[in-house]
Design an enzyme around this catalytic site. Structure first.
Site, mmCIF file in Angstrom:
data_model
loop_
_atom_site.group_PDB
_atom_site.id
_atom_site.type_symbol
_atom_site.label_atom_id
_atom_site.label_comp_id
_atom_site.label_asym_id
_atom_site.label_seq_id
_atom_site.Cartn_x
_atom_site.Cartn_y
_atom_site.Cartn_z
ATOM 1 N N ASP A 1 13.928 77.426 17.342
ATOM 2 C CA ASP A 1 14.175 76.008 17.614
ATOM 3 C C ASP A 1 14.972 75.441 16.448
ATOM 4 O O ASP A 1 14.536 75.519 15.292
ATOM 5 C CB ASP A 1 12.821 75.291 17.744
ATOM 6 N N GLU B 1 17.036 75.302 21.680
ATOM 7 C CA GLU B 1 15.887 76.193 21.550
ATOM 8 C C GLU B 1 15.945 77.292 22.592
ATOM 9 O O GLU B 1 16.482 77.107 23.680
ATOM 10 C CB GLU B 1 14.562 75.424 21.650
#
Lengths: 379, 406
Positions: free
Chosen positions: B22, B117
């Site tokens: 992420d 992400e």
């Protein structure tokens, strides 16, 4: 109003007139089917402000009169009746329908609210009904279905003396067909854009009699409508529909002037092969056609998924070529061609193919052409 | 690279073969990278004006309680020194594509959840890329070197736990939750922290006295199902036990399957003329389609969103016959949708927000576009690509449709 009529004659006429009933009528009376009983029998009418249908049929009329009843319901009922004479009688605000021991009572709709059907324009000429239905069926294969482009949802007919040309395109393919007919004036010259769906339904439904009368007012008269009339079981069938507005694109110039590769292939084999190979073609991908050394090789699918390949014999004149098409568009075109051998004429891979039937020596060329743009293949 | 004896089940961190990577404050990090003078300032990336909404806040801004999805005006009250920057979607897409490429070099099993992400399944990458933690460290270093932004990696045996782990890793770190620790680590967490447990589900669980993940683990499946329904109950039960509801080995959708891309604009003043709305729709379409091309996608579905001054919103979609990444094609659909809506509204209504979204995305590289009759060999598609290149080089205002000038 009171009359007696043969079950089949009635059911046939009601079913025909009810075809053009609107699915979601803008006003309730438009869901109605108008029955007029008079000296000459019955007249059944439906109208949705775009398309009107009018059927006449013989009946023993005891009392003249006019009623409006739910068309859909009447069609369902008449289709299901036993094979016995039908008697319909207006009783107050209801209509009773008796057939053998079956008895129905229908509510009537207000006749005075029903719109007047448009006048049929003056007849322009006649065509053989089966030839007309066939030419229309061929033409509509290429008509657009996208309401965002209303002009392309029509079939353009161009009348030039004793020949009617029919043109349709959805931007990806183009059909061009011809039909011989008998105009009332030998040097007739007219053009019109007719909603493809109505035209196809109408032409198909008017094949009971031998001829179809086509009525198209010259521009400026008749308020942009076209009419078709044919004979049917015990009477006549007449449809009018409003013409589409807008300029149909200039499509005749899209046909290439020269062909560098011409392939002749047995149609049935090609159709079978395209159907098989396209089983693995993902949506929005092409069936690839490679022409070389007397063989047409069809390929579809991708390395990531399933793949298929098949070769069939082809009589190839000219250079090798590899191109690809939407399989359904290809099948539509093949299906519209009458002859058992098809000709595919190419200029280059990114240009349209001209598809036509190979006419046996000595026969007349019916003149049908299907122009199809390829999909761009990955290089 | 350490060898594993054949047949041995990996344990501890080696069992953590799902990585959740992420980007840290993605949009904001990209902006700061290009404007180092803002590094220590509270910065947010937000759509155009004071009525806009924050897309991403830097960590200094978050210290003031500012977070994404907050209206700019409210954030400014919390933090008067707030620096508001417009998003540069071209740059975001570029970084995102480069990062996805880096992932793809480690494993083909990449599932991108958004631009910022993705899940990586590195089960099969041991031999050529190393142990999960080595992979995670190398990816972080590589992204930092090449893109000059930081990211965090959560490691676990399942996606739902990896997602929780990356949150513990933030910012700029790695955290692993090996299978044997899942129960202990998850137990104190709020049920709402579980990935896929929304507010509604959380409220329903609270009503029967279940607050933490530990509470959920102690609750029989049947009770959860009685409270939430058969499938939602099973779903939450699996999540609480650290299992992925889709099963232990969900098929990783390739990142081709990204769901949609869109742009909205809340207008400074309501637009009430047909032409003005069309100009705004064109602006958004250009923005979305150039982003789409930048990341190599074509769309099949176009959606237009309109919000009226009374705050009612309409969303209408249209499906194209053929997927396209051509601005001209998608804008034609947008106009079609808008015209139809005007017909439905009985005329042009004032709007305060317009949005354009594309979905049904497919990799444009695999497309075989259906050509049109009479179309020139070089068409709108080539024009779009030329414009994209000019904009990449000279900035996004270098070339625009004439309607958007002035």
């Amino acid at each position: 109003m009171k009359f007696r009529v043969e079950r089949d004659v009635l059911a046939d006429a009601v079913a025909w007139a009810a075809r053009s009933l609107p699915v979601r009528p803008s006003v309730p009376v438009l869901a109605g089917l108008l029955i007029q009983a008079g000296d000459e029998g019955l007249v059944l009418s439906t109208f949705d402000y775009e398309t009107s249908a009018r059927a006449t049929l013989a009946a023993e009329v005891t009392d003249d009169g006019t009623v409006l009843v739910s068309g859909r319901l009447l069609a369902d009922i008449t289709r299901s009746l036993p094979n016995k004479p039908v008697e319909m009688t207006l009783e107050g605000s209801r209509v009773s329908l008796v057939c053998g021991s079956a008895r129905f009572t229908l509510q009537t709709l207000p006749v005075e609210d029903y719109p007047t059907l448009p006048q049929m324009p003056t007849a322009t000429g006649t065509a053989r009904s089966d030839a007309f239905a066939h030419a229309v069926a061929q033409a509509v294969t290429a008509a657009g279905r996208d309401d965002m482009l209303p002009v392309l949802t029509g079939v353009r007919i161009e009348i030039d003396g004793s020949t009617i040309s029919l043109l349709a395109t959805d931007r990806f393919r183009l059909s061009q067909g011809e039909l011989e007919w008998s105009p009332n004036t030998p040097d007739e010259s007219l053009a019109a854009l007719i909603p493809a769906k109505v035209l196809a339904d109408t032409a198909k439904s008017l094949t009971a009699g031998s001829d179809v009368t086509i009525a198209l007012a010259a521009s400026g008269q008749g308020d942009g409508i076209i009419g078709f009339e044919g004979a049917a079981n015990g009477g006549t069938r007449r449809t009018t529909t409003r013409l589409l507005d807008g300029e149909f694109p200039k499509v005749r110039s899209l046909f290439p002037n020269e062909h560098l590769t011409i392939a002749k292939i047995e149609k049935a084999a090609l159709i079978e092969s395209v159907k098989r190979v396209s089983l693995v073609a993902e949506r929005n991908t092409a069936v690839q056609l490679a022409f070389s050394d007397g063989v047409l090789t069809l390929d579809a699918g991708s390395g990531d998924e399933a793949q298929a390949s098949e070769s069939i014999e082809a009589d190839i004149d000219g250079g090798d070529i590899v191109t690809g098409f939407n399989p359904q568009f290809l099948l539509d075109g093949l299906g519209a061609i009458d002859q058992s051998t098809v000709q595919l004429a190419f200029t280059q891979a990114s240009k349209p193919v001209v598809m036509s039937g190979v006419v046996p020596e000595g026969d007349d060329d019916p003149g049908f052409r299907y122009l199809l743009m390829p999909r761009r293949l990955l290089s | 690279m350490s060898a594993v004896p054949p047949g041995a089940e990996p344990r501890g961190e080696d069992a953590c073969t799902i990585l959740h990577v992420d980007m840290d404050a993605f949009y904001a990090s990209v902006v700061i990278r290009d404007h180092p003078e803002l590094r220590s300032r509270p910065v947010v990336v937000a759509g155009g004006n004071e009525r806009g909404v924050i897309l991403c806040a830097t960590y200094p801004a978050r210290a003031y309680g500012v977070h994404s999805a907050m209206p700019v005006a409210r954030a400014r009250r919390l933090c008067p020194d707030l620096v508001v920057v417009s998003p540069d979607f071209g740059a975001f897409a570029q970084v995102s594509t480069a990062v996805l490429d880096a992932f793809a070099r480690v494993t083909p099993e990449v599932e991108a959840l958004s631009q910022e992400e993705a899940f990586l399944d590195v089960r099969g990458s041991r031999r050529h890329a190393g142990r999960p933690r080595e992979i995670a460290e190398r990816l972080r270093a590589q992204i930092h070197d090449e893109q000059r932004i930081t990211c965090s990696v959560g490691m676990a045996a399942t996606r739902s736990v990896a997602k929780l782990a990356s949150r513990r890793a933030k910012p700029d770190g790695i955290a692993a939750i090996p299978p044997e620790d899942v129960t202990r680590v998850l137990a104190p967490l709020d049920a709402g922290d579980l990935w896929g447990v929304g507010e509604k589900t959380r409220d329903r669980l609270r009503r029967i006295g279940l607050e933490t993940v530990g509470d959920l683990v102690a609750t029989p499946l049947a009770l959860l199902q009685a409270t939430l329904g058969q499938s939602a109950g099973a779903h939450v039960h699996a999540l609480a036990h650290g299992r992925d509801p889709g099963g232990p080995s969900p098929k990783f959708a390739a990142h081709e399957r990204a769901r949609s891309m869109g742009a909205d604009r809340t207008l400074e003043a309501d637009l009430s003329s047909y032409d003005d709305v069309l100009v705004e729709l064109l602006r958004l379409t250009v923005k979305v389609t150039s982003r789409m091309r930048g990341s190599g996608f074509a769309a099949r579905v176009v959606t237009v969103r309109l919000r009226y001054p009374d705050r009612t919103t309409v969303t209408r979609s249209r499906t194209l016959a053929d997927p396209s990444d051509v601005t001209h094609d998608l804008y034609a659909a947008v106009v079609g949708i808008y015209d139809e809506q005007c017909g439905r509204d009985g005329g042009v209504r004032a709007v305060r927000l317009v949005g354009v979204r594309v979905s049904g995305l497919q990799r444009s590289a695999g497309l075989q576009p259906q050509l049109r009759l009479g179309e020139p060999d070089r068409g709108w598609s080539d024009a779009d690509r030329a414009v994209d290149r000019v904009r990449e080089r000279f900035g996004k205002h270098a070339v625009s449709p004439a309607t958007l000038l002035g």
